[in-house]
Enzyme design. Structure first.
Site, mmCIF file in Angstrom:
data_model
loop_
_atom_site.group_PDB
_atom_site.id
_atom_site.type_symbol
_atom_site.label_atom_id
_atom_site.label_comp_id
_atom_site.label_asym_id
_atom_site.label_seq_id
_atom_site.Cartn_x
_atom_site.Cartn_y
_atom_site.Cartn_z
ATOM 1 N N GLU A 1 -20.184 58.211 41.206
ATOM 2 C CA GLU A 1 -20.021 57.023 42.045
ATOM 3 C C GLU A 1 -19.036 56.094 41.155
ATOM 4 O OE1 GLU A 1 -23.882 55.293 41.751
ATOM 5 O OE2 GLU A 1 -24.598 56.754 43.143
ATOM 6 N N LYS A 26 -17.972 52.843 39.125
ATOM 7 C CA LYS A 26 -18.999 51.705 38.204
ATOM 8 C C LYS A 26 -18.274 50.500 38.763
ATOM 9 C CE LYS A 26 -21.130 50.906 33.763
ATOM 10 N NZ LYS A 26 -20.740 49.262 33.737
ATOM 11 N N LYS A 77 -15.687 55.554 31.278
ATOM 12 C CA LYS A 77 -15.100 54.282 31.657
ATOM 13 C C LYS A 77 -13.528 54.477 31.684
ATOM 14 C CE LYS A 77 -17.718 50.858 30.906
ATOM 15 N NZ LYS A 77 -17.309 50.032 29.607
ATOM 16 N N CYS A 130 22.721 30.569 32.735
ATOM 17 C CA CYS A 130 23.963 29.794 32.818
ATOM 18 C C CYS A 130 24.205 28.418 32.403
ATOM 19 C CB CYS A 130 24.533 30.179 34.291
ATOM 20 S SG CYS A 130 23.586 28.945 35.433
ATOM 21 N N CYS A 145 16.919 27.329 38.720
ATOM 22 C CA CYS A 145 18.372 27.228 38.232
ATOM 23 C C CYS A 145 19.071 26.885 39.536
ATOM 24 C CB CYS A 145 18.760 28.564 37.813
ATOM 25 S SG CYS A 145 20.493 28.357 37.672
ATOM 26 N N CYS A 203 25.506 31.686 38.509
ATOM 27 C CA CYS A 203 24.380 31.985 37.703
ATOM 28 C C CYS A 203 24.498 33.784 37.906
ATOM 29 C CB CYS A 203 22.993 31.718 38.156
ATOM 30 S SG CYS A 203 21.797 32.081 36.682
#
Ligand code: IVH
Length: 682
Positions: free
Chosen positions: A119, A121, A320, A417, A432, A438
């Protein structure tokens, strides 16, 4: 039959039905009836119980949040101790575990056939639920495993936990154990709300679940989105259970408890490892947080033979996943500019291994988040990397902050820029303002520039733009007009015919309209209708470029925020340069005399919302016609809307209009308005 006998019968029947539908909904995840019908039954039961308070029982489905706050938690002795699990952190440790189990059971030869119930955890808080004759009489935390806290008033508020078991055959005393958790979606929604309200947020779903269960006031617990899966049993009296763990869970489910659907009986270590990998792959997509999987010897007789040592059973182990959270230090905070100009603060980190990879950058999402978490250079922070999600800074360990750190500020100029950075009111995102100029935003800005409603250059699709930008061939939209046929034909996925078409489309787009051109520039907040209003009002681009904010707000559709956006756009020299370059490339439109007064057509002052498909014109056409006569078209209905124009498949906007008493008209009605002779009053 007396009135109260009838009520008694109806109450009994409603409770049984509601319990059954709770079971369908929660335990089986397979509801049979629509929510509205369930709500109706619940309301009916509530009404009957109000009329006959003497018939209210503790296990009625209406009695979840009725308890008064407690002053302290009582204690509960766990007759069967609530154990914890040993961990295996890798395959080797799992094999060791399996060997120990097989040895103890003297199974050596058939060890491969040993069945494990596997199952996920769950990452929440353990609870014990005591049922007497099918009624939930007590809920408790695990505590130290022997003594827990009485949280009956809180567990009763969790809808996944039945107040009364359904079906039959359950032991007279049945202690169910399981995990209460906060699903990911609920956790995120809860935190978002809490952050917006300036309240404390939860660090992770586990803390959220544990914290929610330990509330003195059950009303507070009831407001938390909690769920629960049963994973074992404790004390049992007056009845029997099946002989394997997996069958026990099956039973619990039949009695109305929720069990995790991701469970499987597997054989030997290989079966366990397969399960581990499967769940690992699914992990990000699961609606709840898990930190590994658990394998339990499935046969309960074998479990008893194996017994336990100190706090943990010999017959189970948690396998784990790699940790998704680790600590590291912040070496810098920088701002990245996204494709839409949004500035994202990013923490540069001392490299740390987390979630299976080495992480050296983590996002801080936006400036508000940065300030809320107050991450500073030198800080020790928790980094989280879940699956493929980009690593993020969860929070700062304040107690480890060195002396002399300083708050990080939003830069005033774009780090890419050097254009100004703007932030609107209390909006979280800072941007910006460089737009096309840019390089971080170039591709997006160009895609907008060529789009159908802007310059309408057909054939210049996203892929081609990306190619041209990354080859450094296009910096500003003016460069589009310098593309030669030869160049175009050489590009990937470009046939001779499409090259001809594209060149022709570029050529044709040189002649455009002022409103299209304005819209194409991609000035923030200047959408199509604002562009059209500006073009109609000023007639000439130079007038718009030199207009003050005061002059701009005189235009219908332009408020102070929009005006300031327009001002700052044209205030940047590089934007004016781009416009000049486009003009030099022959991009032109007809200019007209400034109107300099709000469009005063016969629809001026009227606001329209369009919904559904009109029979003879597109919504766009309808919008243009309305605007041509001074009307405004907006996207959402309010009490200020003058007309909602509806067509086929009109949606919620139509019903909203009706609710608000806003006049609704169809296309014919609109035609009448458009063609009616102008009257003095309107
Ligand atoms: S079985 C003796 N099954 O993990 C077995 N526990 O470290 C004890 N947990 O306190 C529990 N998911 O809160 C079991 N599927 C699962 C679990 C699970 C999460 C938690 C539980 C327990 C802790 C043990």
């Amino acid at each position: 039959m007396s009135a109260s006998a009838a009520a008694r019968r109806e109450i009994k029947s409603l409770r049984e039905q509601i319990r059954y539908h709770n079971y369908r909904y929660h335990a089986l995840d397979d509801p049979e009836i629509p929510d509205a019908e369930y709500d109706r039954m619940m309301r009916r039961l509530q009404a009957l119980e109000r009329e006959h308070p003497e018939l209210i029982t503790d296990d009625s489905p209406t009695q979840r949040v009725g308890d008064a706050p407690v002053e302290t938690f009582g204690t509960v002795q766990h007759e069967v101790p609530m154990l914890s699990l040993d961990n295996a952190f890798g395959e080797e440790e799992l094999r060791d575990f399996h060997r120990r189990v097989a040895d103890r059971l003297e199974l050596e030869l058939e060890a491969d056939e040993l069945s494990y119930a596997a199952e996920p955890k769950l990452d929440g808080a353990a609870v014990s639920l005591l049922y007497e004759d099918g009624r939930l009489v007590r809920g408790a935390t695990r505590g130290d495993g022997t003594t827990g806290e009485d949280i009956t008033h809180n567990v009763r508020t969790i809808e996944a936990i039945p107040l009364r078991l359904i079906g039959s055959g359950y032991p007279a005393t049945l202690e169910v154990r399981g995990e209460v958790f906060m699903p990911k979606a609920g956790f995120e929604a809860y935190n978002e709300k809490a952050a917006a309200a300036g309240e404390k947020t939860f660090v992770n779903p586990r803390n959220a679940a544990a914290g929610s269960l330990r509330q003195l006031d059950p009303q507070l617990t009831a407001a938390r989105p909690l769920d629960m899966y049963a994973y074992s049993v404790g004390r049992i009296d007056g009845g029997d259970l099946p002989q394997t763990h997996s069958e026990v869970l099956e039973r619990l489910q039949n009695w109305g408890l929720k069990v995790c659907p991701e469970r499987r009986v597997v054989s030997g270590v290989e079966g366990c490892l397969d399960f581990y990998r499967d769940i690992g792959d699914k992990r990000d997509g699961l609606p709840y947080e898990i930190d590994g999987v658990v394998y339990k010897v499935d046969d309960l007789q074998q479990q008893r033979e194996l017994g336990f040592v100190s706090r943990a059973p010999r017959w189970a182990i948690a396998h784990k996943f790699p940790a998704q959270e680790e600590l590291t230090t912040v070496e810098g905070v920088e701002f990245q500019v996204g494709r839409t100009g949004a500035l994202t603060p990013v923490a540069r980190l001392k490299p740390v291994f987390v979630g299976g990879v080495t992480v050296s950058n983590a996002t801080l999402h936006n400036i508000d988040e940065l300030h809320r978490k107050d991450v500073r250079v030198g800080d020790t922070v928790t980094i989280r990397r879940a699956g493929d999600v980009i690593p993020e800074v969860v929070g700062v360990i304040r107690s480890r902050r060195p002396k002399g750190t300083r708050k990080v500020k939003l830069p005033e100029r774009c780090p890419v820029c050097d254009s100004a950075v703007a932030r609107e009111g209390d909006e979280a995102v800072a941007r910006c303002t460089g737009g096309l100029y840019c390089s971080a935003q170039r591709a997006e800005a160009l895609k907008h520039f060529v789009s159908r409603r802007a310059m309408d250059i057909e054939g210049l699709g996203s892929k081609i733009i990306e190619q041209l930008v990354s080859a450094d061939r296009i910096h500003t939209p003016a460069d589009i007009f310098t593309l030669t046929r030869e160049e175009v034909a050489e590009m990937e996925r470009m046939g001779e015919k499409s090259a001809d078409n594209l060149v022709a489309a570029i050529e044709a787009s040189r002649t455009t309209s002022l409103e299209r051109f304005l819209f194409a520039l991609g000035i923030r907040e200047v959408g199509e209708s604002t562009a059209a209003a500006l073009a109609a009002y000023f007639g000439k681009l130079d007038l718009i470029m030199s207009a003050t904010e005061n002059e701009l707000v005189a235009v219908p559709d332009v408020g102070p925020i929009v005006a300031s956006r327009i001002r700052s756009f044209f205030g940047e020299k590089h934007n004016r340069d781009v416009i000049q370059a486009l003009r030099d490339q022959g991009v032109s439109w007809d200019e007209s005399e400034p109107q300099r007064s709000p469009a005063d057509g016969k629809l001026s002052g009227k606001t329209f919302v369009l919904t559904g498909t009109l029979p003879n014109m597109t919504r766009d056409e309808a919008k243009k016609k309305i605007q041509a006569q001074g009307g405004k078209v907006t996207g959402s209905v309010s009490s200020k809307t003058s007309f909602v124009v509806y067509g086929d498949k009109a949606g919620s906007k139509l019903s909203k209009a009706q609710n608000l008493g806003v006049e609704t008209i169809d296309e014919a009605g609109l035609d009448q308005l458009l063609n009616a002779p102008a009257s003095e009053e309107s």
